[in-house]
Every structure is written in C-alpha cells, then in structure tokens.
Write an enzyme that holds these catalytic residues in place. Structure first.
Site, PDB file in Angstrom:
ATOM      1  CG  ASP A 148       0.634  -1.378   7.695  1.00 55.03           C
ATOM      2  OD1 ASP A 148       1.518  -2.225   7.919  1.00 55.03           O
ATOM      3  OD2 ASP A 148       0.837  -0.142   7.719  1.00 55.03           O
TER       4      ASP A 148
ATOM      5  CG  HIS B  35      -0.364   0.082   2.536  1.00 47.54           C
ATOM      6  ND1 HIS B  35       0.437  -0.900   3.081  1.00 47.54           N
ATOM      7  CD2 HIS B  35      -0.424   1.062   3.472  1.00 47.54           C
ATOM      8  CE1 HIS B  35       0.830  -0.530   4.284  1.00 47.54           C
ATOM      9  NE2 HIS B  35       0.330   0.668   4.549  1.00 47.54           N
TER      10      HIS B  35
ATOM     11  CG  ASP C  10       4.781   3.026   7.456  1.00 43.25           C
ATOM     12  OD1 ASP C  10       3.854   3.495   6.770  1.00 43.25           O
ATOM     13  OD2 ASP C  10       4.604   2.077   8.251  1.00 43.25           O
ATOM     14  CG  HIS C  11       4.238   0.008   4.302  1.00 41.77           C
ATOM     15  ND1 HIS C  11       4.183  -1.307   4.709  1.00 41.77           N
ATOM     16  CD2 HIS C  11       3.754   0.741   5.330  1.00 41.77           C
ATOM     17  CE1 HIS C  11       3.680  -1.359   5.940  1.00 41.77           C
ATOM     18  NE2 HIS C  11       3.413  -0.129   6.338  1.00 41.77           N
TER      19      HIS C  11
ATOM     20  CG  HIS D   8       0.071   4.386   4.703  1.00 37.83           C
ATOM     21  ND1 HIS D   8      -0.641   3.649   5.623  1.00 37.83           N
ATOM     22  CD2 HIS D   8      -0.777   5.343   4.240  1.00 37.83           C
ATOM     23  CE1 HIS D   8      -1.871   4.133   5.704  1.00 37.83           C
ATOM     24  NE2 HIS D   8      -1.983   5.154   4.874  1.00 37.83           N
TER      25      HIS D   8
HETATM   26 FE    FE Z   1       2.645   0.810   8.072  1.00 38.01          FE
HETATM   27 ZN    ZN Z   2       0.141   1.652   6.490  1.00 38.15          ZN
END
Ligand code: FE
Ligand code: ZN
Length: 280
Positions: free
Chosen positions: A158, A81, A85-86, A83
């Site tokens: 997540d 996804h 942090d990915h 976000h």
């Molecule tokens: Fe995350």
């Molecule tokens: Zn996420």
C-alpha cells in the site's frame, strides 16, 4: 492478453491471469489473485522446486482456491505491512500449509505467525533468487517493499499504487515521499504489483491535477477498457508510473502551478497532493 514489456519479456502462457517470468537463473510463474473487495494477493511459483510464495494474504479461502486450481502448495508468505486486509488470511494458510511467514521486523507483534522478521540488511532468497527488502514507511511505520532484481518485479503493498499511493496513517508526508523515491529509483522496466485495484479512481484524481499529461490520458483510456472488461490494471511498469502518477511527479511544473507551490520542496508538493486526494 497484453505483453507488459517487463525486463525479461513477461509473457502470459499458463492461463488467463498467470504470466511467466523467465530469468537467467530461474523461471517464475506469477498469478494475480483478487481478494476481498479490491485487494490482490500475488502468487509466485517456481515449477522446478515447487516453491510458491504469496505476497500478502488478504483472504485464505480465495488464496487456497487459487492454489488448488493450479496444483501449487504454499511455502512462503511475504507480508508488506500489518493491516488486516493484507494479513487476515495468514493464520489459516499457515495452519493448512505450514508456510514460512516473512515480514517487517518493525511490525513484529502486529503480524500473525511472523517467523522471519526482515529489514533492508536481510539476505533473503526465494527459489534461488535474491529478494531485496526496501523500507517504505508512511502508510504504516514498518511497511516494506519486496524487490526481485533478477525477475524485475517489485511488490509495493500500500505504498505505491498505479496512478496513486497509499494513505499516510503512521508516518508523515516526508517519510512517505522518501519511501516512494526509493521505489522510483528502481529500473524503469520494473513490473510493479501493488496491494489494491484502485487505478481507475486514482486516475480520475490524477487527471484533475495534471489534465494536460498525454501519457496519463492514454493510460486512463487503457485502464477504462481493462476495467470495463473486468480485467486487472496490474502489473504496471515503474517507468509508466513515473510518467503518469502525480504522486511520483511533484517536480511537474503543471502540478506545481495548479497547486500554487512553484518554489516548494518535492515532499511538500507530494504532501499537498496527498491531502487533496484524501478529500477527493
Ligand atoms: Fe490495504
Ligand atoms: Zn494497508
């Protein structure tokens, strides 16, 4: 190191954090790479072809160092996804290795360098084995889970965590519950790799809503000792999550009684659990 009893007898034999997944067709080595404060990148390496995939790219430097340590060259990045942090490491990894970036078509434009937009209809392979794309919206609207049936592994980002689940940012309780149900329909011996090391705090909440669950108590003992030793609680097994993770257990009488939701639909019990966890 523990043998996590995957379908194909997952073994640790290439170093403290890497395990070998022999399958009928191909043999993959898996390495779990801690990134940022509590994220994971998973590396999959196929020794015969040299192909190496990262599942999510939280931090280019940590991933580059892990690859260099093993002498692997990154060829694929599978993104769950959008976000940061990915995805924060994608640009630098792409620039360095020229790896192919695969991610949800529904999040095109929000994932840098996305070259292969995918949906459940996509016929994907990695190192000669099929990679199924499962739509798991709720945390984000286009979130996907990657499932390797021949190796018995799922990468849930997540959506499903060990003893927990992601927050619902772009969907609603009903869509998140449907997503978790799709993952729960995979074989019980599927090894689950998720995007974060949240198991200990998830487990504390789980024990509040289902304190009588013996399997959960046993899992928490294991989680506490793994964390105390600085070790990962992943991968987990789907069957174990179904027995312990309250977000996969809205049918539990004990949970329903505690929430006063005896006659509710599963998704409604799930939604209430998620609200309570948000406030915990
Ligand atoms: Fe995350
Ligand atoms: Zn996420």
């Amino acid at each position: 190191m523990p043998n996590v009893c995957g379908r194909r007898d997952i073994k640790f034999d290439t170093g403290p954090r890497d395990h070998q997944i022999p399958s009928a067709m191909v043999s993959l080595v898996v390495a779990l790479i801690p990134c940022l404060s509590d994220n994971y990148c998973v590396l999959l390496h196929h020794p015969e072809s040299g192909q190496t995939a990262a599942i999510d790219a939280p931090d280019a430097e940590a991933i580059k160092a892990a690859l260099a340590e093993r002498g692997w060259r990154l060829t694929h990045i599978f993104v769950t996804h959008h976000h940061n942090d990915h995805t924060g490491g994608i640009k630098a990894l792409k620039a360095f290795f020229g790896a192919s970036v695969i991610g949800p078509a529904a999040e095109e434009g929000r994932i840098p360098e996305l070259a292969v937009p995918v949906s459940p209809a996509s016929k994907l392979t990695f190192a000669g084995q099929p990679v199924e794309v499962i739509e798991t919206p709720g945390h984000t609207i286009g979130h996907v889970t990657y499932y390797l049936p021949e190796s018995g592994m799922a990468f849930t980002g997540d959506t499903l965590f060990s003893l927990g689940c992601g927050r619902i940012f772009e969907g609603d309780a009903k869509s998140m519950w449907q997503s978790l149900s799709r993952i729960a329909a995979l074989p019980d011996d599927t090894a689950i790799y998720c995007g974060h090391e949240y198991t200990l705090s998830n487990g504390r909440f789980a024990l509040q809503v289902e304190p009588e669950n013996e399997a959960l108590k046993a899992r928490m003992k294991e989680v506490e000792s793994l964390r105390a030793a600085g070790r990962s609680t992943l991968p987990t097994l789907l069957g174990k999550e179904k027995a312990t993770n309250p977000f996969l257990r809205p049918q539990s009488r004990a949970i329903r009684a505690r929430l006063g939701l005896e006659g509710a639909e599963d998704w409604q019990v799930f939604g209430r659990l998620r609200e309570l966890k948000n406030k915990a």
